[in-house]
Structures are given as structure tokens and as C-alpha cells.
Write a protein that holds these residues in place. Sequence first.
Motif, PDB file in Angstrom:
ATOM      1  N   PRO A  13     -11.219 -12.088   0.280  1.00 10.24           N
ATOM      2  CA  PRO A  13     -10.084 -11.402  -0.330  1.00 10.24           C
ATOM      3  C   PRO A  13      -9.087 -10.950   0.736  1.00 10.24           C
ATOM      4  CG  PRO A  13     -12.029  -9.999  -0.383  1.00 10.24           C
ATOM      5  CD  PRO A  13     -12.478 -11.332   0.120  1.00 10.24           C
ATOM      6  N   LEU A  19      -7.619  -8.082  -3.858  1.00 11.20           N
ATOM      7  CA  LEU A  19      -8.860  -8.792  -4.173  1.00 11.20           C
ATOM      8  C   LEU A  19      -8.639 -10.281  -4.407  1.00 11.20           C
ATOM      9  CD1 LEU A  19     -10.573  -6.149  -6.477  1.00 11.20           C
ATOM     10  CD2 LEU A  19     -10.963  -6.585  -4.044  1.00 11.20           C
ATOM     11  N   TYR A  26     -12.678  -1.081  -4.478  1.00  5.20           N
ATOM     12  CA  TYR A  26     -12.866  -1.632  -3.140  1.00  5.20           C
ATOM     13  C   TYR A  26     -14.120  -1.114  -2.426  1.00  5.20           C
ATOM     14  CZ  TYR A  26      -8.159  -3.534  -3.464  1.00  5.20           C
ATOM     15  OH  TYR A  26      -7.047  -4.248  -3.846  1.00  5.20           O
TER      16      TYR A  26
END
Length: 202
Positions: free
Chosen positions: A33, A26, A58
Motif C-alpha cells: 500500500p 491503502l 492503519y
Amino acid sequence: MPDPDQINGFVLAGGKSRRMGQDKGLMRLGDQPLVRRAAEILRPVVHTVTLLASPERYGNLGFPVVPDRWPERGPLAALCTGLLVSDAEWNLFLACDLPRVSGKLIELLVARIRTARAGAVVPRTSVGWQPLCAGYHARCRAAFELAIRQDRLSIVELFEELHPEAVTSGEMATAGVTETEFVNINTPQEWGQLAHPGNESR
């Protein structure tokens, strides 16, 4: 039956990032990201892109997310999880902490996959095999599952059984790819050198 013409893509983002101190996948390089960057590198050449990671962390990135079937067992467990959920014969895996990997390298891997006779196509540089930016055939599943059950978690050691086809440094150079693409990011210092090149000597 798995589709012989289709290649599915998987991004590995399930590591603990202990040395980094935060979730590597991230961390943002530019405007995205690292996990999304890896997914976008794969997207043009694969049928689907799936993240092998925590759905809780995620799940909001717009890609399917699958957690490791064997938590805490390292990258081999992630590779095996991907092969188990895939409906393709060939599957291309890319770790999110290899942010220098280029589209040229991925295209080279795909070209080699299309003609491969072995069950794996793996880059091999001057420092050794690069198993987390590589292609694996569905028939690797049995060997991977057995190794996990036997607590043999080294992917490279399994290559003694799988006999992968190597993508050599020479082939990569011909395609305009350098070995520096395989430098991974594990520490804040390495991240600083990537995100702010030139600052490390200050």
C-alpha cells in the motif's frame, strides 16, 4: 528534552480521499500500500516512523499510528500533531499520495536538515512550495497551534512567518531528483496513469 541529533519520520495518511473514492493510503502500488511505501522510503534515514492516520484503518501495518489531534482541519493539523508527539527536534513528513518520491530526495532533505538554521526545510519547485514532503523543527509547534486556533490552515501562508529554507530545483537536479517526484495522486485517472503507465492514451 527533544533529541537534537535524532530525526523522526511521519507519514501523512489522514486525508478523506474524496476525489479518489477510496482510501488512498491503502491503495496498492506493486506489492504494498502507498502508506507502507512512504514509510519504507523514510525508514532508512529516521529514528522512528509514525503514521498520522486513523488507528482503526492503519493499525495493522506494523507502525505506530496517531490520529489527528484536530480532526477535519487538514494537513496543518497533521503536521502539528506529529510535532506534538515527537521526541526529536527535527521531523520529516511525507504524504502517502506522493508515490514518486525517491530515497534520493529524502536523503537530500536530511542533509539540508543537518545544517539548517531555519525552522523548516521545504522543497520549492517551479510550481511552488512542497510542504508535505519536508522537514520541520519542534519550534514550529507554537506557530502551527496558533494558526489552527485562528483557523488559518494554509501551510504555505504560514511560511511568511516561518521563513523556511528552500531546497531548490537546481539542488534537486544535482542530486538526481526531478520535479515529477512531487506529482500527487488524487483521482482514479491519475492513479491509472501511475499504476499502468502507457495505458492513458488507449
